[in-house]
Design a protein around this motif. Structure first.
Motif, PDB file in Angstrom:
ATOM      1  N   THR A   9      16.080 -47.540  47.024  1.00 20.60           N
ATOM      2  CA  THR A   9      15.816 -47.343  45.599  1.00 20.60           C
ATOM      3  C   THR A   9      16.929 -46.522  44.966  1.00 20.60           C
ATOM      4  O   THR A   9      17.379 -46.831  43.857  1.00 20.60           O
ATOM      5  N   MET A  10      17.384 -45.492  45.669  1.00 25.55           N
ATOM      6  CA  MET A  10      18.500 -44.681  45.167  1.00 25.55           C
ATOM      7  C   MET A  10      19.741 -45.548  44.945  1.00 25.55           C
ATOM      8  O   MET A  10      20.406 -45.439  43.907  1.00 25.55           O
ATOM      9  N   LEU A  18      17.827 -37.209  46.045  1.00 27.04           N
ATOM     10  CA  LEU A  18      16.455 -37.546  46.401  1.00 27.04           C
ATOM     11  C   LEU A  18      15.710 -36.256  46.657  1.00 27.04           C
ATOM     12  O   LEU A  18      16.163 -35.411  47.427  1.00 27.04           O
ATOM     13  N   HIS A  19      14.570 -36.089  46.010  1.00 27.63           N
ATOM     14  CA  HIS A  19      13.735 -34.901  46.176  1.00 27.63           C
ATOM     15  C   HIS A  19      12.381 -35.347  46.720  1.00 27.63           C
ATOM     16  O   HIS A  19      11.709 -36.166  46.087  1.00 27.63           O
ATOM     17  N   ILE A  20      12.020 -34.808  47.896  1.00 32.95           N
ATOM     18  CA  ILE A  20      10.703 -35.108  48.458  1.00 32.95           C
ATOM     19  C   ILE A  20      10.042 -33.807  48.882  1.00 32.95           C
ATOM     20  O   ILE A  20      10.712 -32.849  49.269  1.00 32.95           O
ATOM     21  N   ARG A  21       8.714 -33.780  48.779  1.00 31.04           N
ATOM     22  CA  ARG A  21       7.931 -32.651  49.278  1.00 31.04           C
ATOM     23  C   ARG A  21       6.531 -33.155  49.582  1.00 31.04           C
ATOM     24  O   ARG A  21       6.042 -34.099  48.958  1.00 31.04           O
ATOM     25  N   LYS A  25       5.014 -36.438  44.537  1.00 29.35           N
ATOM     26  CA  LYS A  25       5.752 -37.685  44.448  1.00 29.35           C
ATOM     27  C   LYS A  25       7.218 -37.451  44.823  1.00 29.35           C
ATOM     28  O   LYS A  25       7.716 -36.346  44.738  1.00 29.35           O
ATOM     29  N   ALA A  26       7.882 -38.510  45.201  1.00 25.67           N
ATOM     30  CA  ALA A  26       9.324 -38.456  45.410  1.00 25.67           C
ATOM     31  C   ALA A  26       9.998 -38.591  44.052  1.00 25.67           C
ATOM     32  O   ALA A  26       9.499 -39.275  43.159  1.00 25.67           O
ATOM     33  N   PHE A  27      11.143 -37.918  43.898  1.00 26.23           N
ATOM     34  CA  PHE A  27      11.918 -38.000  42.668  1.00 26.23           C
ATOM     35  C   PHE A  27      13.355 -38.332  43.024  1.00 26.23           C
ATOM     36  O   PHE A  27      13.875 -37.888  44.047  1.00 26.23           O
ATOM     37  N   ILE A  28      13.998 -39.105  42.163  1.00 20.05           N
ATOM     38  CA  ILE A  28      15.420 -39.364  42.283  1.00 20.05           C
ATOM     39  C   ILE A  28      16.095 -38.898  40.998  1.00 20.05           C
ATOM     40  O   ILE A  28      15.490 -38.895  39.931  1.00 20.05           O
ATOM     41  N   ARG A  29      17.352 -38.480  41.127  1.00 20.01           N
ATOM     42  CA  ARG A  29      18.106 -38.015  39.965  1.00 20.01           C
ATOM     43  C   ARG A  29      19.048 -39.130  39.508  1.00 20.01           C
ATOM     44  O   ARG A  29      19.885 -39.605  40.267  1.00 20.01           O
ATOM     45  N   ASP A  31      21.620 -39.933  36.316  1.00 21.02           N
ATOM     46  CA  ASP A  31      22.323 -39.393  35.150  1.00 21.02           C
ATOM     47  C   ASP A  31      21.803 -38.017  34.754  1.00 21.02           C
ATOM     48  O   ASP A  31      21.609 -37.716  33.576  1.00 21.02           O
ATOM     49  N   GLY A  32      21.513 -37.179  35.754  1.00 20.98           N
ATOM     50  CA  GLY A  32      21.079 -35.810  35.505  1.00 20.98           C
ATOM     51  C   GLY A  32      19.594 -35.619  35.303  1.00 20.98           C
ATOM     52  O   GLY A  32      19.117 -34.488  35.243  1.00 20.98           O
ATOM     53  N   ASP A  33      18.834 -36.700  35.191  1.00 22.53           N
ATOM     54  CA  ASP A  33      17.388 -36.595  34.958  1.00 22.53           C
ATOM     55  C   ASP A  33      16.605 -37.001  36.203  1.00 22.53           C
ATOM     56  O   ASP A  33      16.959 -37.974  36.873  1.00 22.53           O
ATOM     57  N   LEU A  34      15.528 -36.270  36.491  1.00 23.42           N
ATOM     58  CA  LEU A  34      14.663 -36.615  37.614  1.00 23.42           C
ATOM     59  C   LEU A  34      13.629 -37.642  37.169  1.00 23.42           C
ATOM     60  O   LEU A  34      13.018 -37.501  36.114  1.00 23.42           O
ATOM     61  N   GLU A  35      13.455 -38.675  37.996  1.00 23.48           N
ATOM     62  CA  GLU A  35      12.475 -39.714  37.725  1.00 23.48           C
ATOM     63  C   GLU A  35      11.609 -39.910  38.958  1.00 23.48           C
ATOM     64  O   GLU A  35      12.121 -39.988  40.078  1.00 23.48           O
ATOM     65  N   ALA A  36      10.302 -39.989  38.759  1.00 26.43           N
ATOM     66  CA  ALA A  36       9.373 -40.206  39.859  1.00 26.43           C
ATOM     67  C   ALA A  36       9.581 -41.599  40.444  1.00 26.43           C
ATOM     68  O   ALA A  36       9.875 -42.556  39.726  1.00 26.43           O
ATOM     69  N   VAL A  37       9.400 -41.681  41.763  1.00 29.26           N
ATOM     70  CA  VAL A  37       9.489 -42.961  42.464  1.00 29.26           C
ATOM     71  C   VAL A  37       8.115 -43.251  43.046  1.00 29.26           C
ATOM     72  O   VAL A  37       7.593 -42.471  43.846  1.00 29.26           O
TER      73      VAL A  37
END
Length: 72
Positions: A9-10, A18-21, A25-29, A31-37
């Motif tokens: 997806t990235m 990629l941000h996971i915890r 939810k997982a988030f990807i960045r 253009d500087g903005d985080l979006e939920a995946v």
């Protein structure tokens, strides 16, 4: 959602991070903005499995054995 799907997806969306915890939810960045995946939260077992795929052996040892893993 597994790590391979998140990484693909990235690539598809030209994400930089990629941000996971566990428990969220997982988030990807993009253009500087985080979006939920995805729609579902990721559980602790899934996060542990993902980390096991990419963490070094030293990081997996944890701090009590001289590794880099975080303390609970």
């Amino acid at each position: 959602m597994d790590l391979q799907t998140l990484l693909q997806t990235m690539i598809n969306r030209k994400a930089s991070d990629l941000h996971i915890r566990a428990g969220g939810k997982a988030f990807i960045r993009i253009d500087g903005d985080l979006e939920a995946v995805g729609e579902q939260d990721i559980g602790a077992p899934e996060v542990e499995q993902m980390m096991g795929q990419v963490a070094s052996a030293r990081a997996k040892d944890g701090p009590e054995r001289g590794g880099e893993g975080e303390r609970p």
